[in-house]
Scaffold this motif. Structure first.
Motif, short mmCIF file in Angstrom:
data_model
loop_
_atom_site.label_atom_id
_atom_site.label_comp_id
_atom_site.label_asym_id
_atom_site.label_seq_id
_atom_site.Cartn_x
_atom_site.Cartn_y
_atom_site.Cartn_z
N SER A 131 33.94 11.18 -46.46
CA SER A 131 35.18 11.31 -46.31
C SER A 131 36.03 11.36 -47.60
O SER A 131 37.05 12.05 -47.70
CB SER A 131 35.84 10.34 -45.37
OG SER A 131 35.17 10.30 -44.34
N TYR A 140 32.89 6.90 -46.69
CA TYR A 140 32.73 7.30 -45.52
C TYR A 140 33.65 6.45 -44.38
O TYR A 140 33.75 5.13 -44.37
CB TYR A 140 31.22 7.18 -44.61
CG TYR A 140 30.68 8.13 -45.43
CD1 TYR A 140 30.05 9.64 -45.17
CD2 TYR A 140 29.72 7.77 -46.52
CE1 TYR A 140 29.25 10.22 -45.77
CE2 TYR A 140 28.81 8.20 -47.57
CZ TYR A 140 28.35 9.70 -47.02
OH TYR A 140 27.91 10.52 -47.69
N PHE A 142 34.47 6.27 -40.13
CA PHE A 142 34.10 6.68 -39.05
C PHE A 142 34.62 5.70 -37.96
O PHE A 142 34.94 4.77 -38.22
CB PHE A 142 32.47 6.60 -39.02
CG PHE A 142 31.59 5.40 -39.57
CD1 PHE A 142 31.16 4.60 -38.40
CD2 PHE A 142 31.47 5.38 -40.81
CE1 PHE A 142 30.37 3.36 -39.21
CE2 PHE A 142 30.89 4.37 -41.34
CZ PHE A 142 30.42 3.48 -40.59
N LEU A 152 32.65 10.61 -37.31
CA LEU A 152 33.25 10.85 -38.79
C LEU A 152 34.54 11.25 -38.88
O LEU A 152 34.82 12.25 -38.45
CB LEU A 152 31.95 11.60 -39.73
CG LEU A 152 32.51 11.56 -41.12
CD1 LEU A 152 32.15 10.39 -41.62
CD2 LEU A 152 31.23 12.55 -41.57
#
Length: 189
Positions: A131, A140, A142, A152
Motif C-alpha cells: 500500500s 500494507y 488491510f 488489501l
C-alpha cells in the motif's frame, strides 16, 4: 567381538542417539501458514516464535502474551519481551506488536517467515504489492470485513473512518543494520 569393543560401540550408539535427540528438540520451528501474496487473514496479525512454536497475535490479552513470553520490561507505552518484541496494549489487549532488532538472528518471524535480514523484494514476494513504499520501508493496510480474507487497501487517504476501525497496518522498515516490523490495529494509536 570382545567385551571392550562391544562396550565402546554401545557407548558410541547411545551418544549418537542423545545428540540426535538434542538436535531434534533444539531445532528451530517454522511457521506453517499457507498464504497467497496480496491476500491477508487473521493469521497475518502476529509473530511466530521459532523457539517455542507459539504465536503472539493482536487481540491477545496481556496475561495470554505473558504465558507465552514470560514477564516483560515496562517501557513508556509498551512492554518489551525477550528477543526485542514490544507489545502495545489497549484495554488489556495487544493492539500493536513491534519486532526491532540489530541482532544477527531473531527468534521471531512473521507468519510468512519474514524476520531479520529480509529484503523488500522478499517481503513483496510473500505479501504482494504494498500500500505504501519508500526507500526505507514497505507497508500494507488491510481491512477486516468479517470474512476469512482481509481486503488489501491501496491508500489510507481514501479510507472512511468506519473502514479505519476495521483496518490493520503492517510495516517492514530497514535502516542501516536494524530491522523493524510493526503490526498494529490502525485506529488504536
Amino acid at each position: 567381538m570382545n567385551k571392550l569393543l562391544k562396550g565402546i560401540l554401545l557407548a558410541a550408539s547411545i551418544t549418537i542417539l542423545i545428540i540426535a535427540g538434542t538436535l531434534l528438540l533444539t531445532r528451530e520451528k517454522q511457521p506453517q501458514y499457507s498464504y497467497i501474496p496480496g491476500k491477508f487473514t487473521a493469521q497475518d496479525l502476529g509473530f511466530f516464535d521459532k523457539k517455542t512454536g507459539n504465536m503472539i497475535s493482536l487481540g491477545m490479552k496481556q496475561h495470554e502474551v505473558e504465558q507465552v513470553l514470560g514477564t516483560g520490561e515496562e517501557k513508556k507505552e509498551s512492554i518489551e519481551y525477550a528477543g526485542k518484541l514490544e507489545v502495545y496494549y489497549v484495554d488489556d489487549k495487544a493492539a500493536g506488536i513491534r519486532l526491532w532488532t540489530d541482532e544477527p538472528q531473531s527468534r521471531y518471524v512473521t507468519t510468512r517467515n519474514i524476520g531479520k535480514g529480509y529484503s523488500f523484494d522478499e517481503v513483496k514476494s510473500v505479501y504482494g504489492d504494498p500500500s505504501t513504499q519508500a526507500e526505507d520501508h514497505v507497508g500494507y493496510i488491510f481491512e477486516d470485513h468479517g470474512e476469512e480474507t482481509y481486503f488489501l487497501h491501496p491508500d489510507i487517504k481514501t479510507m472512511t473512518d468506519e473502514s479505519k476501525q476495521r483496518a490493520y497496518f503492517m510495516e517492514f522498515k530497514s535502516i542501516d543494520s536494524k530491522s523493524d516490523i510493526v503490526i498494529m490495529k490502525l485506529d488504536a494509536f
